[in-house]
Design a protein around this motif. Structure first.
Motif, PDB file in Angstrom:
ATOM      1  N   SER A 196       0.722  -1.058   0.042  1.00  0.00           N
ATOM      2  CA  SER A 196       0.106   0.031  -0.009  1.00  0.00           C
ATOM      3  C   SER A 196       0.801   1.344   0.023  1.00  0.00           C
ATOM      4  O   SER A 196       0.402   2.512  -0.209  1.00  0.00           O
ATOM      5  CB  SER A 196      -0.858  -0.021   1.207  1.00  0.00           C
ATOM      6  OG  SER A 196      -0.135   0.027   2.382  1.00  0.00           O
ATOM      7  N   LYS A 197       2.068   1.111   0.600  1.00  0.00           N
ATOM      8  CA  LYS A 197       2.896   2.335   0.419  1.00  0.00           C
ATOM      9  C   LYS A 197       3.937   2.491  -0.904  1.00  0.00           C
ATOM     10  O   LYS A 197       4.348   1.522  -1.204  1.00  0.00           O
ATOM     11  CB  LYS A 197       3.883   2.433   1.609  1.00  0.00           C
ATOM     12  CG  LYS A 197       2.943   2.378   2.856  1.00  0.00           C
ATOM     13  CD  LYS A 197       3.743   2.457   4.121  1.00  0.00           C
ATOM     14  CE  LYS A 197       2.821   2.547   5.533  1.00  0.00           C
ATOM     15  NZ  LYS A 197       3.660   2.527   6.519  1.00  0.00           N
ATOM     16  N   SER A 198       4.143   3.815  -1.153  1.00  0.00           N
ATOM     17  CA  SER A 198       5.186   3.869  -2.154  1.00  0.00           C
ATOM     18  C   SER A 198       6.583   3.871  -1.647  1.00  0.00           C
ATOM     19  O   SER A 198       6.841   4.243  -0.580  1.00  0.00           O
ATOM     20  CB  SER A 198       5.001   5.367  -2.754  1.00  0.00           C
ATOM     21  OG  SER A 198       3.581   5.461  -3.374  1.00  0.00           O
ATOM     22  N   LYS A 255      14.938   5.629   0.487  1.00  0.00           N
ATOM     23  CA  LYS A 255      14.492   4.036   0.437  1.00  0.00           C
ATOM     24  C   LYS A 255      14.382   3.917  -1.020  1.00  0.00           C
ATOM     25  O   LYS A 255      14.765   2.576  -1.519  1.00  0.00           O
ATOM     26  CB  LYS A 255      13.010   3.908   1.052  1.00  0.00           C
ATOM     27  CG  LYS A 255      12.792   2.377   1.325  1.00  0.00           C
ATOM     28  CD  LYS A 255      11.233   2.318   1.663  1.00  0.00           C
ATOM     29  CE  LYS A 255      10.887   0.920   1.714  1.00  0.00           C
ATOM     30  NZ  LYS A 255       9.403   0.434   2.468  1.00  0.00           N
ATOM     31  N   ALA A 256      13.983   4.683  -2.187  1.00  0.00           N
ATOM     32  CA  ALA A 256      13.980   4.275  -3.243  1.00  0.00           C
ATOM     33  C   ALA A 256      15.414   4.365  -3.833  1.00  0.00           C
ATOM     34  O   ALA A 256      15.641   3.488  -4.582  1.00  0.00           O
ATOM     35  CB  ALA A 256      13.074   5.534  -3.970  1.00  0.00           C
ATOM     36  N   THR A 257      16.193   5.406  -3.474  1.00  0.00           N
ATOM     37  CA  THR A 257      17.631   5.315  -3.907  1.00  0.00           C
ATOM     38  C   THR A 257      18.481   4.070  -3.712  1.00  0.00           C
ATOM     39  O   THR A 257      19.049   3.340  -4.308  1.00  0.00           O
ATOM     40  CB  THR A 257      18.320   6.786  -3.321  1.00  0.00           C
ATOM     41  OG1 THR A 257      17.911   7.599  -3.624  1.00  0.00           O
ATOM     42  CG2 THR A 257      19.586   6.416  -3.460  1.00  0.00           C
ATOM     43  N   ILE A 258      17.875   3.397  -2.380  1.00  0.00           N
ATOM     44  CA  ILE A 258      18.703   2.330  -1.791  1.00  0.00           C
ATOM     45  C   ILE A 258      18.142   1.063  -2.765  1.00  0.00           C
ATOM     46  O   ILE A 258      19.130   0.113  -3.102  1.00  0.00           O
ATOM     47  CB  ILE A 258      18.707   2.005  -0.320  1.00  0.00           C
ATOM     48  CG1 ILE A 258      19.343   3.168   0.484  1.00  0.00           C
ATOM     49  CG2 ILE A 258      18.999   0.874   0.033  1.00  0.00           C
ATOM     50  CD1 ILE A 258      19.161   3.314   1.811  1.00  0.00           C
ATOM     51  N   SER A 259      16.860   1.220  -2.916  1.00  0.00           N
ATOM     52  CA  SER A 259      16.331  -0.140  -3.338  1.00  0.00           C
ATOM     53  C   SER A 259      16.896  -0.441  -5.076  1.00  0.00           C
ATOM     54  O   SER A 259      17.049  -1.355  -5.540  1.00  0.00           O
ATOM     55  CB  SER A 259      14.702  -0.145  -3.546  1.00  0.00           C
ATOM     56  OG  SER A 259      14.303   0.934  -4.331  1.00  0.00           O
ATOM     57  N   VAL A 260      16.980   0.865  -5.570  1.00  0.00           N
ATOM     58  CA  VAL A 260      17.596   0.936  -6.920  1.00  0.00           C
ATOM     59  C   VAL A 260      18.918   0.568  -6.831  1.00  0.00           C
ATOM     60  O   VAL A 260      19.535  -0.174  -7.808  1.00  0.00           O
ATOM     61  CB  VAL A 260      17.301   2.286  -7.706  1.00  0.00           C
ATOM     62  CG1 VAL A 260      17.974   2.588  -8.949  1.00  0.00           C
ATOM     63  CG2 VAL A 260      15.761   2.493  -8.025  1.00  0.00           C
ATOM     64  N   ALA A 261      19.754   1.105  -5.977  1.00  0.00           N
ATOM     65  CA  ALA A 261      21.220   0.942  -5.887  1.00  0.00           C
ATOM     66  C   ALA A 261      21.577  -0.459  -5.616  1.00  0.00           C
ATOM     67  O   ALA A 261      22.552  -0.980  -6.106  1.00  0.00           O
ATOM     68  CB  ALA A 261      21.939   1.739  -4.858  1.00  0.00           C
ATOM     69  N   MET A 262      20.697  -1.514  -5.242  1.00  0.00           N
ATOM     70  CA  MET A 262      20.881  -2.628  -4.944  1.00  0.00           C
ATOM     71  C   MET A 262      21.174  -3.315  -6.131  1.00  0.00           C
ATOM     72  O   MET A 262      21.673  -4.621  -6.122  1.00  0.00           O
ATOM     73  CB  MET A 262      19.757  -3.357  -4.183  1.00  0.00           C
ATOM     74  CG  MET A 262      19.539  -2.878  -2.706  1.00  0.00           C
ATOM     75  SD  MET A 262      21.212  -3.316  -1.798  1.00  0.00           S
ATOM     76  CE  MET A 262      20.922  -4.843  -1.715  1.00  0.00           C
TER      77      MET A 262
END
Length: 446
Positions: free
Chosen positions: A6-8, A13-20
């Motif tokens: 339910s959450k964007s 958090k977005a930067t880290i998830s993409v950096a993974m």
């Protein structure tokens, strides 16, 4: 695909998830590197088979093919489109490697993994740069470099801890990458599309309704002088640095063991220490200073330290003093070296509509070069000597150093829109006006 949860996923958090994507790619390379001698013994591989595994891996040609298509798809369908599917393919590849019982299985898994990680890397650097605050772009882009460094550090430590299990330990390491990939894929489903990309696509639709024709991005990439200059800079620093660093990423434990006489555990522990230094300097130097101090100076310092490291390793022999001096110099320099600045500059120097495609093309050339060098390197070391290979790699580093110091761009503190206007704009009546790259072609080629 509908967003899961339910959450964007936004902000850091977005930067880290993409950096993974970088953790996963580097982890794949190091998982293969740290287990190369184990697979060699288990499957009775010769130097040609070893070279083939390296050449088609996430370190080389597999990633090259993935990046070429991934960059194009990222610009055409969006940054989020890649994140919906790339890690699903990646999970298949690492699973095949983890359960391999013969060379064909190992090779096919290696190729699939390489293609998947190559697909995700241009999207990763592009998305991070587009969503980052302009005053903290190096800090955000540096997160990708931080993830790249953390992946090998953790993977080498796991290799040391699991060494008593032999090849089973290596299989577990690949399974750990599968788990990390699944978690990352799940979190990424909450990502919003890049705002800059959406705005650019809306502008393209408006132009199409007005009857304006859009020039081929690929032709424009080579037609504009400003793009050709950017390509020369980025290929120059990233290709020649990676011909050394890429070979290291896959072959350093192999070199430590076969040239320096270290055990598998010693080689992996030494590399874990090297990557820990890279993690430290990525944060302390690149992420903390890259938005505030001269990027030309930081790049040059890292390049010179890397050259010094290879001079020591090549000409003083592999004793513990030279090995630690090499690890300290190279490990520290890599945190603010060519890869970190490539990820930053490649996202700044091209227009939005083919930013990822340009990166994919460059990444393809770089990884293709590594593929050729990786295939040749084991044979060169066997037939000519490690010193000859070391001298060649020093030459590569000197070339990248000269190009980077001479051509470092002045983009610090500017928004991507401002950089694009400066590079692709025109001046009329004393006023700088933003125009499309297509219109700018006539002005720039006069």
């Amino acid at each position: 695909m509908a967003r899961i949860g339910s959450k964007s996923t936004t902000g850091w958090k977005a930067t880290i998830s993409v950096a993974m994507a970088n953790y996963i790619e580097a982890g794949s390379i190091i998982a293969a590197a740290s287990s190369l001698t184990l697979w060699q013994a288990y499957l009775h591989l010769n130097s040609i088979s070893v070279g083939l595994l390296s050449a088609l891996s996430a370190n080389a040609f597999g990633a090259a093919i993935g990046a070429l298509f991934g960059g194009y798809l990222t610009d055409k369908y969006g940054r989020k489109f890649i994140y919906t599917y790339d890690l699903l393919v990646y999970m298949l590849g690492v699973f095949l490697i983890a359960v391999s019982v013969n060379f064909p299985m190992l090779l096919i898994g290696t190729i699939i993994t390489g293609v998947a990680v190559g697909t995700g890397v241009p999207a990763s650097w592009t998305y991070i740069a587009e969503e980052a605050p302009h005053s903290k772009r190096a800090a955000h882009v540096g997160t990708a470099q931080l993830a790249w460094s953390t992946g090998p550090m953790i993977t080498f430590l796991l290799a040391v801890l699991l060494a008593p299990l032999g090849l089973l330990g290596s299989r577990i390491i690949f399974l750990h990458l599968l788990v990390i990939a699944f978690i990352t894929w799940y979190i990424r489903q909450g990502l919003e599309e890049s705002a800059i990309w959406k705005e650019d696509k809306e502008k393209e639709k408006t132009d199409a309704r007005l009857g304006k024709k859009s020039r081929s991005s690929l032709k424009e990439l080579f037609r504009l002088k400003v793009n050709r200059q950017a390509l020369f800079l980025l290929i120059g620093i990233y290709l020649f640095w990676n011909l050394t660093a890429g070979a290291m990423g896959y072959f350093m434990p192999y070199i430590y063991q076969n040239v320096g006489g270290l055990t598998n555990e010693q080689a992996n522990l030494l590399q874990a220490f090297l990557w820990a230094l890279t993690v430290l300097t990525t944060y302390v130097v690149f992420m903390r200073l890259g938005d505030r101090y001269s990027r030309r100076f930081l790049f040059g310092l890292g390049a010179v330290m890397g050259i010094a490291a290879w001079l020591i390793l090549t000409f003083t022999g592999m004793n513990w003093f030279s090995l630690f001096a090499f690890v300290i110099l190279w490990g520290s320099a890599a945190g603010f070296g060519a890869q970190a600045f490539y990820g930053l500059w490649a996202s700044e120097l091209f227009p939005t509509r083919y930013r990822a495609g340009a990166q994919g093309f460059i990444y393809f050339l770089v990884r293709f070069g590594i593929a050729i060098w990786s295939f040749l390197l084991p044979t060169i070391m066997d037939t000519l000597s490690f010193k000859v290979a070391g001298i060649v790699m020093i030459v590569f580093l000197v070339i990248h150093c000269i190009i980077g110091i001479a051509l470092a761009p002045s983009t610090q503190g500017k928004t991507l829109e401002e950089i694009e206007k400066e590079r692709f704009g025109t001046v009329r009546d004393g006023v700088k006006r933003a125009v499309t790259p297509t219109t700018a072609a006539e002005h720039l080629n006069q």
